[in-house]
Every structure is written in structure tokens, then in C-alpha cells.
Write a protein that holds these residues in place. Structure first.
Motif, PDB file in Angstrom:
ATOM      1  N   PRO A  50       0.827  -1.206   0.000  1.00  0.00           N
ATOM      2  CA  PRO A  50       0.000   0.000   0.000  1.00  0.00           C
ATOM      3  C   PRO A  50       0.864   1.259   0.000  1.00  0.00           C
ATOM      4  N   LEU A  51       1.355   1.631  -1.152  1.00  0.00           N
ATOM      5  CA  LEU A  51       2.172   2.839  -1.249  1.00  0.00           C
ATOM      6  C   LEU A  51       1.309   4.090  -1.158  1.00  0.00           C
ATOM      7  N   THR A  52       0.022   3.928  -1.447  1.00  0.00           N
ATOM      8  CA  THR A  52      -0.960   4.994  -1.278  1.00  0.00           C
ATOM      9  C   THR A  52      -2.178   4.395  -0.581  1.00  0.00           C
ATOM     10  N   GLY A  53      -3.124   5.245  -0.182  1.00  0.00           N
ATOM     11  CA  GLY A  53      -4.343   4.747   0.427  1.00  0.00           C
ATOM     12  C   GLY A  53      -4.287   4.747   1.938  1.00  0.00           C
ATOM     13  N   PRO A  54      -5.308   4.143   2.601  1.00  0.00           N
ATOM     14  CA  PRO A  54      -5.463   4.258   4.054  1.00  0.00           C
ATOM     15  C   PRO A  54      -4.372   3.582   4.874  1.00  0.00           C
ATOM     16  N   ALA A  55      -3.667   2.629   4.290  1.00  0.00           N
ATOM     17  CA  ALA A  55      -2.626   1.921   5.040  1.00  0.00           C
ATOM     18  C   ALA A  55      -1.224   2.389   4.678  1.00  0.00           C
ATOM     19  N   ASN A 243      -1.622   1.546  12.258  1.00  0.00           N
ATOM     20  CA  ASN A 243      -1.039   2.697  12.942  1.00  0.00           C
ATOM     21  C   ASN A 243      -1.924   3.942  12.938  1.00  0.00           C
ATOM     22  N   GLY A 244      -2.507   4.259  11.782  1.00  0.00           N
ATOM     23  CA  GLY A 244      -3.325   5.454  11.696  1.00  0.00           C
ATOM     24  C   GLY A 244      -4.503   5.426  12.645  1.00  0.00           C
ATOM     25  N   PHE A 245      -5.089   4.254  12.837  1.00  0.00           N
ATOM     26  CA  PHE A 245      -6.253   4.146  13.720  1.00  0.00           C
ATOM     27  C   PHE A 245      -5.846   3.991  15.183  1.00  0.00           C
ATOM     28  N   THR A 246      -4.655   3.496  15.433  1.00  0.00           N
ATOM     29  CA  THR A 246      -4.133   3.546  16.805  1.00  0.00           C
ATOM     30  C   THR A 246      -4.013   5.003  17.247  1.00  0.00           C
ATOM     31  N   ALA A 247      -3.394   5.816  16.401  1.00  0.00           N
ATOM     32  CA  ALA A 247      -3.235   7.235  16.722  1.00  0.00           C
ATOM     33  C   ALA A 247      -4.592   7.916  16.866  1.00  0.00           C
ATOM     34  N   LEU A 248      -5.528   7.571  15.978  1.00  0.00           N
ATOM     35  CA  LEU A 248      -6.859   8.176  16.044  1.00  0.00           C
ATOM     36  C   LEU A 248      -7.578   7.779  17.325  1.00  0.00           C
ATOM     37  N   ALA A 249      -7.423   6.523  17.747  1.00  0.00           N
ATOM     38  CA  ALA A 249      -8.063   6.072  18.987  1.00  0.00           C
ATOM     39  C   ALA A 249      -7.509   6.804  20.197  1.00  0.00           C
ATOM     40  N   VAL A 250      -6.192   6.898  20.270  1.00  0.00           N
ATOM     41  CA  VAL A 250      -5.550   7.549  21.413  1.00  0.00           C
ATOM     42  C   VAL A 250      -5.896   9.034  21.453  1.00  0.00           C
ATOM     43  N   ALA A 251      -5.861   9.690  20.287  1.00  0.00           N
ATOM     44  CA  ALA A 251      -6.168  11.120  20.236  1.00  0.00           C
ATOM     45  C   ALA A 251      -7.630  11.394  20.571  1.00  0.00           C
ATOM     46  N   THR A 252      -8.536  10.542  20.061  1.00  0.00           N
ATOM     47  CA  THR A 252      -9.960  10.727  20.344  1.00  0.00           C
ATOM     48  C   THR A 252     -10.242  10.545  21.833  1.00  0.00           C
ATOM     49  N   ALA A 253      -9.603   9.556  22.450  1.00  0.00           N
ATOM     50  CA  ALA A 253      -9.782   9.350  23.885  1.00  0.00           C
ATOM     51  C   ALA A 253      -9.298  10.565  24.675  1.00  0.00           C
ATOM     52  N   SER A 266       1.212  -5.611  16.938  1.00  0.00           N
ATOM     53  CA  SER A 266       2.434  -5.123  16.281  1.00  0.00           C
ATOM     54  C   SER A 266       2.126  -4.295  15.042  1.00  0.00           C
ATOM     55  N   SER A 267       1.003  -4.576  14.383  1.00  0.00           N
ATOM     56  CA  SER A 267       0.684  -3.871  13.147  1.00  0.00           C
ATOM     57  C   SER A 267       0.314  -2.406  13.375  1.00  0.00           C
ATOM     58  N   GLY A 268       0.057  -2.026  14.611  1.00  0.00           N
ATOM     59  CA  GLY A 268      -0.371  -0.656  14.860  1.00  0.00           C
ATOM     60  C   GLY A 268       0.340   0.018  16.003  1.00  0.00           C
ATOM     61  N   ALA A 269       1.548  -0.450  16.337  1.00  0.00           N
ATOM     62  CA  ALA A 269       2.197   0.043  17.543  1.00  0.00           C
ATOM     63  C   ALA A 269       3.587   0.606  17.310  1.00  0.00           C
TER      64      ALA A 269
END
Length: 423
Positions: A50-55, A243-253, A266-269
Motif C-alpha cells: 500500500p504505497l498509497t491509500g489508508p494503510a 497505525n493510523g487508527f491507533t493514533a486516532l483512537a488515542v487522540a480521540t480518547a 504489532s501492526s499498529g504500535a
């Protein structure tokens, strides 16, 4: 008496026979058809990433790091005298696009193998195709257990620890460190999140999970999910997130003035990637104490990490050094190890046999254990924590077998021969 027609027919038949004979001689002289992707000087392999896109955030660094490692190997003589050419195709984390680019790699580029294709939903659409074509489908960058079915997919091999393994390890550590805490799960709404949840359930039991929430990668707002976790009184949140959704979860909290414990797959940390999303100041506050799992070399004092930093500086333009850099170079090393074991004249068959032989060790916190009956990646993971902005192993290592979690000693694979497998 021979008629002209008879003579003509006999002459034509004789000419055809001679042509067939000549064709047969030519085929015998040429020998067997050449192996796709292999020449006297090069071995060509490919991947979808995924060189582009959500991941793309974070994950686009994986193939760049693999390419940098191969450039290092090539500058040091290659493997059995051949340079490795790595063709990277962008699939934007979209399954339809994955199908298109993998078909190009196999039919147009004629690669020897597909290596480290990334993503569960993406790689799933090409799994059967690669099996039908007999293309080695090596070291898939996903923790789905689907890849580990040798009877159905004899050419497919996983690499990442299975999602269930990571979920079980995180749940085990949470139960030991936070006994009695309300444990909740936020996961991606696919095999990834489902695997993490299954691993947590194997350790805790489904009734002991306080709240379960899911998201899709098309979302840009997960405040509803985070709000539900907060309302449930969750104290430990186990995340099956990229990773992007880990950051979004932490920031939203944080926006909700809520600061639970975060246990992340490991895929998001990857801490440097998360810093890129959150900013240094926010990351230092919000990610302190974050728990995650890993199975590859990491940490400031690791000899593999030191080599990979050197390669990253020299061959990757000094790109940010992250866990995904380590992942990319580690899988590059494993492929080079497999290619060396496949012999001086590698074929698709000898490459698969080399992986199944059990001689490959990889470079993780424990050696790999591929065999004819085991096409899975790492089944042992270590716990990492973030302390004062440094992410490193804390000394706890778990082996997970069929949902059973046992604490074991790490057995790191040493760095030999400058990180280039002997050919």
C-alpha cells in the motif's frame, strides 16, 4: 506408377517429418524451459504494497526498506552471484487493485516469487491464483492463519505472528499486570480485528471482555467507538488497529479526557510512526506506558538494528527508521536466506523446498520453524513497552500454541556474515 499428386503428397509428408525431427532435436538441445525470474545474473521477485491509500502511513516504508536491504546484498556479491531485483506494485490497500498488480507481476514480469504481499483483505484475493500458477507466495505480511494451510496452499507461507497469537499474548500480559481490570477490544472489522479478538477470548473467555468495538478503514471518525469504550468503564483497551487508527483512537480518547491503558498489536504500535501522526509532544504524553508485542530485532542496543540503521542511511536515503524499516529488512534477509538454500540454480520448486526444509532461521527473537506441515510465521512474541519515549522489549516473552500461552526465554538469532546469508 506414381502420379504427381502422390509424389507431391509424399514430398510434403517427408518435409513435415523432417521438420518435426528438427523441432525435436532443437527442444532436446535447448533443454528444460528456463525458470521464471531467473537469469545468469539476476533473480526477479515482486510484491504488492500500500504505497498509497489508508494503510500507506507507515506501511509504505516496508518495501522501501526491503529494497534497501537487497541493494546492500547486491553490492556485496548478491546470492550465488545473482543480484536480487524487487518489483514493488502499489495496490493502495484495495483488493481489486491487488488482483491487477499481482497478475502483472506473474504474467507480464514473470517473477520467480511474490514476497511479503501486505494485508489480509488484499492478499486473500490472490491466494488461490498464486497457488494455481505455482508461484512461491512467501512470507505474507499479515497475521491471518489462512496462509498456514499446506494441504490447500502448498506454495504459501506466512511471516507475521498470527493475530490470534498477538491477541492472546496481550490478554495474558494484561491479566498478569492489571488483574481485575475491565478489558475491552477495538479491532478492524475484518480477519485482523477478528483474530485479535479470538486470541483475547482464548485467554479471558468471551464473557470477561467488557466491551467490543470495531471500525472500517474507510472511516475518518471513531468517536462513537471510543465513546462506547469510555462509557463501559474500560481500563485496558486491546487494539487490533493499523497505525493510523491507533493514533486516532488515542487522540480521540484524549479529547474525551480519557486516558486508559493501551495494549496494541504489532501492526499498529510503531512508536516513530505514531509520533508522526500525533506530534512529538502529544505522543510523549499519550503513548507513555503503551504495551505492544513484537517478534523482530528492535531496541537501541540490538546488533541487527545497528546494521539496519547503517543500511537505511546508505541505501534508503536516511528515511525515518521505524519498526516497519526493521520488518522490511528482516523479510529481505529471510528471502535471501531462502534463496541461498535453494541452490545455485534456483527454481520455484527448490525455493519452496528450501523454506520447508526447516533450515531457515530468520533474525527474530526466536528462530523460525517452517516445515512441510507448518507454513506459519512466528508463534513466539515478546512484550514491548514505551518508557520515556523509548520502545523496547521488557523481558517478557510468550509462546502461543492453540490459544495456550506459556512464558519462555527469548532466543535471539545472532548476526553473522554482515547480515548476508552465505550462498
Amino acid at each position: 506408377m506414381r502420379t504427381p499428386a502422390t509424389t507431391t503428397r509424399r514430398a510434403a509428408a517427408l518435409a513435415a517429418a523432417l521438420a518435426l525431427g528438427l523441432t525435436g532435436c532443437t527442444a532436446e538441445e535447448e533443454g528444460p524451459a528456463p525458470t521464471p525470474g531467473v537469469t545468469a545474473d539476476t533473480v526477479t521477485i515482486g510484491t504488492h504494497q500500500p504505497l498509497t491509500g489508508p494503510a500507506a502511513a507507515g506501511y509504505s516504508a516496508v518495501s522501501a526498506a526491503t529494497s534497501a536491504y537487497f541493494a546492500y546484498v547486491n553490492d556485496n556479491g548478491g546470492v550465488h552471484g545473482r543480484s536480487i531485483e524487487y518489483l514493488v506494485k502499489d495496490d493502495a490497500y484495495q483488493p481489486q487493485q491487488t488482483n491487477e498488480v499481482v497478475t502483472e507481476l506473474v504474467e507480464d514480469e514473470e517473477v520467480l516469487a511474490v514476497v511479503n504481499g501486505l494485508g489480509t483483505p488484499t492478499h486473500s484475493v490472490v491466494l488461490d491464483y498464486l497457488a494455481q500458477e505455482g508461484v512461491p507466495d512467501l512470507f505474507i505480511a499479515s497475521g491471518s492463519r489462512v496462509w498456514n494451510q499446506p494441504s490447500l496452499y502448498p506454495n504459501a507461507f506466512g511471516y507475521n505472528a498470527e493475530y490470534t497469537t498477538e491477541g492472546a499474548a496481550l490478554a495474558q500480559y494484561a491479566s498478569e499486570q492489571e488483574p481485575g481490570a475491565k478489558v475491552c477490544v477495538l479491532g478492524q472489522a475484518d480477519d485482523y480485528g477478528e483474530g485479535i479478538l479470538e486470541g483475547v477470548e482464548a485467554v479471558m473467555g468471551g464473557n470477561e471482555i467488557t466491551e467490543i468495538q470495531t471500525y472500517t478503514t474507510s472511516m475518518t471518525d471513531i468517536s462513537v467507538q471510543i465513546g462506547a469504550l469510555k462509557a463501559a468503564g474500560c481500563e485496558v483497551n486491546i487494539l487490533g488497529t493499523i497505525n493510523g487508527f491507533t493514533a486516532l483512537a488515542v487522540a480521540t480518547a484524549a479529547q474525551l479526557d480519557w486516558f486508559p491503558q493501551w495494549y496494541v498489536s504489532s501492526s499498529g504500535a510503531d512508536y516513530p510512526t505514531l509520533v508522526g501522526h500525533l506530534g512529538e509532544e502529544a505522543a510523549a504524553q499519550l503513548l507513555e506506558g503503551m504495551v505492544c508485542v513484537n517478534y523482530l530485532p528492535y531496541g537501541p542496543d540490538n546488533e541487527w538494528t545497528a546494521l539496519f540503521r547503517q543500511i537505511n542511511d546508505e541505501y534508503n536515503g536516511g528515511a525515518p527508521f521505524t519498526a516497519n524499516t526493521v520488518l522490511g529488512m528482516s523479510v529481505g534477509y529471510l528471502f535471501a536466506e531462502a534463496l541461498a538454500a535453494a541452490g545455485e540454480e534456483p527454481t520455484r520448486e527448490s525455493l519452496i523446498a528450501a523454506v520447508e526444509s526447516g533450515t531457515l532461521r530468520g533474525n527474530g527473537i526466536v528462530p523460525l520453524s517452517f516445515s512441510e506441515t507448518n507454513h506459519g510465521g512466528y508463534s513466539t512474541v515478546g512484550i514491548m513497552t514505551v518508557e520515556d519515549g523509548v520502545q523496547d522489549y521488557n523481558g517478557t516473552t510468550y509462546e502461543v500454541e492453540v490459544g495456550q500461552v506459556s512464558e519462555v526465554e527469548a532466543d535471539p538469532v545472532p548476526l553473522l556474515n554482515g547480515g548476508i546469508p552465505a550462498g
